[in-house]
Write a protein that holds these residues in place. Structure first.
Motif, PDB file in Angstrom:
ATOM      1  N   ALA A 282      58.721 124.640  72.854  1.00 40.52           N
ATOM      2  CA  ALA A 282      59.694 125.072  71.427  1.00 40.52           C
ATOM      3  C   ALA A 282      58.951 126.131  70.815  1.00 40.52           C
ATOM      4  CB  ALA A 282      59.373 123.847  70.461  1.00 40.52           C
ATOM      5  N   GLU A 283      58.120 126.542  71.248  1.00 38.33           N
ATOM      6  CA  GLU A 283      57.505 128.039  70.909  1.00 38.33           C
ATOM      7  C   GLU A 283      58.822 128.982  71.663  1.00 38.33           C
ATOM      8  OE1 GLU A 283      55.640 126.069  71.781  1.00 38.33           O
ATOM      9  OE2 GLU A 283      55.591 125.570  69.463  1.00 38.33           O
ATOM     10  N   GLN A 284      59.637 128.769  72.908  1.00 40.03           N
ATOM     11  CA  GLN A 284      60.113 129.714  73.035  1.00 40.03           C
ATOM     12  C   GLN A 284      59.703 130.135  74.395  1.00 40.03           C
ATOM     13  OE1 GLN A 284      63.370 129.364  72.931  1.00 40.03           O
ATOM     14  NE2 GLN A 284      63.075 128.346  71.640  1.00 40.03           N
ATOM     15  N   GLN A 285      58.431 129.652  74.818  1.00 42.81           N
ATOM     16  CA  GLN A 285      57.829 130.448  76.121  1.00 42.81           C
ATOM     17  C   GLN A 285      57.630 129.440  77.449  1.00 42.81           C
ATOM     18  OE1 GLN A 285      54.022 130.020  73.904  1.00 42.81           O
ATOM     19  NE2 GLN A 285      53.317 132.396  74.494  1.00 42.81           N
ATOM     20  N   VAL A 286      57.819 129.996  78.380  1.00 44.13           N
ATOM     21  CA  VAL A 286      58.532 129.665  79.986  1.00 44.13           C
ATOM     22  C   VAL A 286      56.876 128.712  80.190  1.00 44.13           C
ATOM     23  CG1 VAL A 286      58.490 129.197  82.321  1.00 44.13           C
ATOM     24  CG2 VAL A 286      59.154 131.365  80.751  1.00 44.13           C
ATOM     25  N   LEU A 287      56.707 127.487  80.570  1.00 45.63           N
ATOM     26  CA  LEU A 287      55.466 126.325  80.902  1.00 45.63           C
ATOM     27  C   LEU A 287      55.529 125.886  82.082  1.00 45.63           C
ATOM     28  CD1 LEU A 287      56.107 123.554  78.617  1.00 45.63           C
ATOM     29  CD2 LEU A 287      54.082 125.250  78.219  1.00 45.63           C
TER      30      LEU A 287
ATOM     31  N   GLY B 189      54.084 129.195  93.357  1.00 46.49           N
ATOM     32  CA  GLY B 189      53.189 129.222  92.708  1.00 46.49           C
ATOM     33  C   GLY B 189      53.074 127.884  91.789  1.00 46.49           C
ATOM     34  N   ARG B 190      51.833 127.450  91.647  1.00 45.75           N
ATOM     35  CA  ARG B 190      51.561 127.005  90.226  1.00 45.75           C
ATOM     36  C   ARG B 190      51.645 128.026  88.841  1.00 45.75           C
ATOM     37  NH1 ARG B 190      47.501 122.391  90.556  1.00 45.75           N
ATOM     38  NH2 ARG B 190      49.515 120.696  89.388  1.00 45.75           N
ATOM     39  N   THR B 191      52.192 127.411  87.965  1.00 50.92           N
ATOM     40  CA  THR B 191      52.305 128.500  86.756  1.00 50.92           C
ATOM     41  C   THR B 191      50.476 127.897  85.977  1.00 50.92           C
ATOM     42  OG1 THR B 191      54.225 127.630  86.051  1.00 50.92           O
ATOM     43  CG2 THR B 191      53.186 128.348  84.058  1.00 50.92           C
TER      44      THR B 191
ATOM     45  N   SER C   4      56.425 135.183  78.429  1.00 49.07           N
ATOM     46  CA  SER C   4      58.279 134.790  78.018  1.00 49.07           C
ATOM     47  C   SER C   4      59.376 134.638  79.420  1.00 49.07           C
ATOM     48  CB  SER C   4      58.485 136.204  77.081  1.00 49.07           C
ATOM     49  OG  SER C   4      59.687 136.379  76.875  1.00 49.07           O
ATOM     50  N   PRO C   5      60.661 133.955  78.329  1.00 49.91           N
ATOM     51  CA  PRO C   5      61.739 133.487  79.813  1.00 49.91           C
ATOM     52  C   PRO C   5      62.279 135.133  79.272  1.00 49.91           C
ATOM     53  CG  PRO C   5      61.880 131.913  77.564  1.00 49.91           C
ATOM     54  CD  PRO C   5      60.361 133.209  77.567  1.00 49.91           C
ATOM     55  N   GLN C   6      62.028 136.333  79.806  1.00 47.69           N
ATOM     56  CA  GLN C   6      62.660 137.421  79.238  1.00 47.69           C
ATOM     57  C   GLN C   6      62.860 137.942  81.014  1.00 47.69           C
ATOM     58  OE1 GLN C   6      64.520 138.180  76.704  1.00 47.69           O
ATOM     59  NE2 GLN C   6      62.884 136.680  75.277  1.00 47.69           N
TER      60      GLN C   6
ATOM     61  N   GLY D  39      65.230 134.639  81.716  1.00 44.92           N
ATOM     62  CA  GLY D  39      66.092 135.577  80.817  1.00 44.92           C
ATOM     63  C   GLY D  39      67.866 135.421  80.566  1.00 44.92           C
ATOM     64  N   ALA D  40      68.486 136.017  81.180  1.00 47.64           N
ATOM     65  CA  ALA D  40      70.590 136.892  81.091  1.00 47.64           C
ATOM     66  C   ALA D  40      70.866 134.479  80.488  1.00 47.64           C
ATOM     67  CB  ALA D  40      70.718 136.800  82.210  1.00 47.64           C
ATOM     68  N   ILE D  41      70.093 133.502  81.046  1.00 48.73           N
ATOM     69  CA  ILE D  41      70.147 131.970  80.825  1.00 48.73           C
ATOM     70  C   ILE D  41      70.023 131.722  79.175  1.00 48.73           C
ATOM     71  CG2 ILE D  41      70.334 129.895  80.955  1.00 48.73           C
ATOM     72  CD1 ILE D  41      70.695 130.463  84.192  1.00 48.73           C
ATOM     73  N   HIS D  42      68.937 132.252  79.436  1.00 44.52           N
ATOM     74  CA  HIS D  42      68.038 132.338  77.938  1.00 44.52           C
ATOM     75  C   HIS D  42      68.385 132.618  76.282  1.00 44.52           C
ATOM     76  CE1 HIS D  42      64.660 132.159  74.629  1.00 44.52           C
ATOM     77  NE2 HIS D  42      64.770 130.933  74.651  1.00 44.52           N
ATOM     78  N   ALA D  43      69.287 133.987  76.763  1.00 44.35           N
ATOM     79  CA  ALA D  43      69.475 134.919  75.370  1.00 44.35           C
ATOM     80  C   ALA D  43      70.907 134.789  74.998  1.00 44.35           C
ATOM     81  CB  ALA D  43      69.904 136.540  76.122  1.00 44.35           C
ATOM     82  N   HIS D  44      71.343 133.431  77.030  1.00 43.53           N
ATOM     83  CA  HIS D  44      73.123 133.005  76.192  1.00 43.53           C
ATOM     84  C   HIS D  44      72.729 132.116  75.143  1.00 43.53           C
ATOM     85  CE1 HIS D  44      77.020 131.648  76.705  1.00 43.53           C
ATOM     86  NE2 HIS D  44      76.978 130.774  77.254  1.00 43.53           N
TER      87      HIS D  44
END
Length: 526
Positions: free
Chosen positions: A153-158, A165-167, A172-174, A179-184
């Motif tokens: 919800a804070e616009q960060q990639v979990l 690999g594992r996160t 940031s989804p930039q 990034g393009a999908i998130h901006a759209h």
């Protein structure tokens, strides 16, 4: 826990600070917490690793028990306070789990139990690491047609599947396709929609996008796949089938002529790779391409083994393992008395610093600090036994005897302080909080060797010498010193480094006072 493999731990706490926790990672354990008069008493009952072959009566048998005191207060944790404040299930923002030292989220549910006329507040919670969320997203995209990402919800990639690999940390989804999908989505006002799907042209390529809101979390699951990856495969299959029919006979003839060479050469290469893996020589291993499916499987298996060992050596000192193997020592529980010099380091005021510093910044500072400390310790011949939160336990004289271990340990302590001061100076320019490193050193006899259970071993040292070194480190807080050494260590220096006798101090758990000395920095010209 057995019925919920997606959870790393489950626990319940009441309003007076009592808590019961069952964790799966990093080691199966049951954690009992009782808080009284501002002090937390923790009892850890470690359980065996899951094993379907184990006798069911021993599956949950306690292997060892550790009792410790801490400042952990369940009722002050965000998951507890938010669940009580809202009176409904909540998901926390990502934070570092104290037990696993890994970034993750907690799901907490408030509950009220009636006992006669009394109503008791309880909060039931479960932990999920970002690594496990990453596994979920990779599994969600395992069909191979596209990729997925989980955005908070804070616009960060979990978690995301387009990155291998594992996160381990938030991002940031930039940039890139995500990034393009998130901006759209944000531009169209669709980032709050329950579920949408639409085509999107990105860098000349058409993608099919699906975005779904996960109820109660505020998270968004975004999936995307190149359009021609779905339809282009059919066209390519038809063309490939026609071409295959025309060249089939030629392929059969070529295969017959070159089969022996294409089989024997990769087999020899794979055997060479296997020998290197057996020697723990894991860097820059070549890959073997072969038309034989079984050889491809073997190449993939060796590559996975090498990648697993490369990841494993971040947690286990493989140079120590290699040294034990070279000396012919069996990798099974064993130990021997050995005189060593033990160093304990600790960052003074780290708990307060952790509460006031953003998680990502603190993790980055700790990583830089541990990198510097590891380089200094290795340069002075020390062996890192373990990282204890923000502290380090180091051995000189184990697993291999080391002449002048006391001098090298003290030189390492002074070098570590200088390196930390340089690091603090660089952080000051970035307006970051400094690390105040305190060090304790003691020399004596320990039991050193491969210790632990049959299925989980570690090379370490135990005994009174280790406990005394840890206690000496803690005395720095009372005396305002940075490096304290025991009288035994100071006498072994024989004046080669400058020390200042302090006094005989009382150590918890010891009947006789212990004389300690302050190790003074080198002056110009020393």
């Amino acid at each position: 826990m057995q019925q919920s493999p997606e959870l790393d731990s489950v626990y319940v706490a009441d309003a007076v600070g009592h808590m019961l926790m069952v964790q799966r990672y990093p080691e199966p354990a049951v954690r009992h917490i009782a808080r009284s008069h501002g002090i937390t008493q923790e009892t850890w009952e470690y359980k065996p690793l899951p094993d379907d072959q184990r006798d069911p009566r021993q599956r949950f048998q306690t292997q060892r028990v550790e009792v410790r005191q801490s400042q952990y207060n369940p009722v002050a944790r965000t998951w507890f306070t938010e669940a009580v404040r809202t009176g409904q299930p909540v998901w926390t923002t990502p934070y570092i789990f104290q037990a696993a030292q890994e970034l993750g989220v907690t799901y907490a549910i408030p509950d009220y139990r009636r006992d006669g006329d009394d109503v008791q507040l309880m909060v039931v919670s479960g932990d999920v690491t970002l690594g496990r969320l990453s596994d979920f997203v990779h599994q969600f995209s395992s069909a191979g047609y596209g990729h997925s990402a989980l955005i908070s919800a804070e616009q960060q990639v979990l978690a995301r599947s387009d990155v291998p690999g594992r996160t381990r940390s938030l991002s940031s989804p930039q940039g890139g396709v995500l990034g393009a999908i998130h901006a759209h989505l944000q531009a169209e006002g669709r980032d709050g929609t329950a579920s949408v799907h639409f085509p999107l042209m990105i860098d000349g390529q058409r993608f099919l996008v699906q975005a779904s809101r996960i109820a109660s979390t505020g998270w968004q699951l975004v999936s995307w796949v190149p359009e021609d990856q779905l339809l282009g495969g059919l066209r390519r299959s038809v063309l490939l089938a026609l071409g295959a029919m025309m060249v089939f006979l030629g392929i059969v003839l070529l295969l017959a002529l070159h089969l022996s060479k294409r089989v024997t050469t990769p087999v020899e290469q794979l055997s060479h790779i296997a020998r290197r893996i057996g020697r723990l020589d894991l860097d820059e291993l070549p890959r073997v391409n072969s038309p034989v499916l079984e050889l491809q499987h073997l190449d993939h298996a060796l590559d996975e083994s090498a990648r697993g060992l490369r990841a494993f050596r971040r947690f286990v000192p493989l140079d120590v393992v290699q040294q034990l193997l070279d000396e012919g020592r069996p990798l099974q529980p064993s130990g021997e008395p050995r005189e060593v010099t033990v160093m304990f380091t600790d960052i003074h005021g780290f708990t307060t610093l952790a509460e006031s510093t953003p998680t990502t910044v603190l993790v980055d500072q700790l990583t830089q600090y541990f990198n510097v400390a590891s380089e200094v310790i290795a340069r002075h011949g020390g062996t890192i036994d373990k990282f204890t939160g923000d502290g380090i336990m180091v051995l000189w004289g184990a697993p291999t005897e080391l002449p002048d271990a006391e001098l090298k340990a003290c030189q390492a302590a002074l070098a570590l302080l200088e390196a930390t001061d340089r690091l603090n100076a660089r952080w000051a320019e970035q307006q970051l909080a400094p690390f105040d490193t305190r060090i304790g050193i003691h020399t004596g006899v320990v039991v050193a060797g491969v210790l632990g259970a049959h299925d989980r071993l570690a090379y370490t040292a135990v005994g009174d010498t280790v406990n005394v070194a840890s206690r000496i480190e803690g005395i720095n807080r009372k005396l305002g010193t940075r490096v304290l050494v025991s009288d035994t260590t100071a006498q072994a220096l024989a004046g080669r480094l400058t020390t200042r006798p302090i006094d005989a101090v009382e150590l918890r758990g010891r009947q006789q006072p212990l004389m300690v000395h302050e190790l003074l920095p080198l002056t110009r010209g020393d």
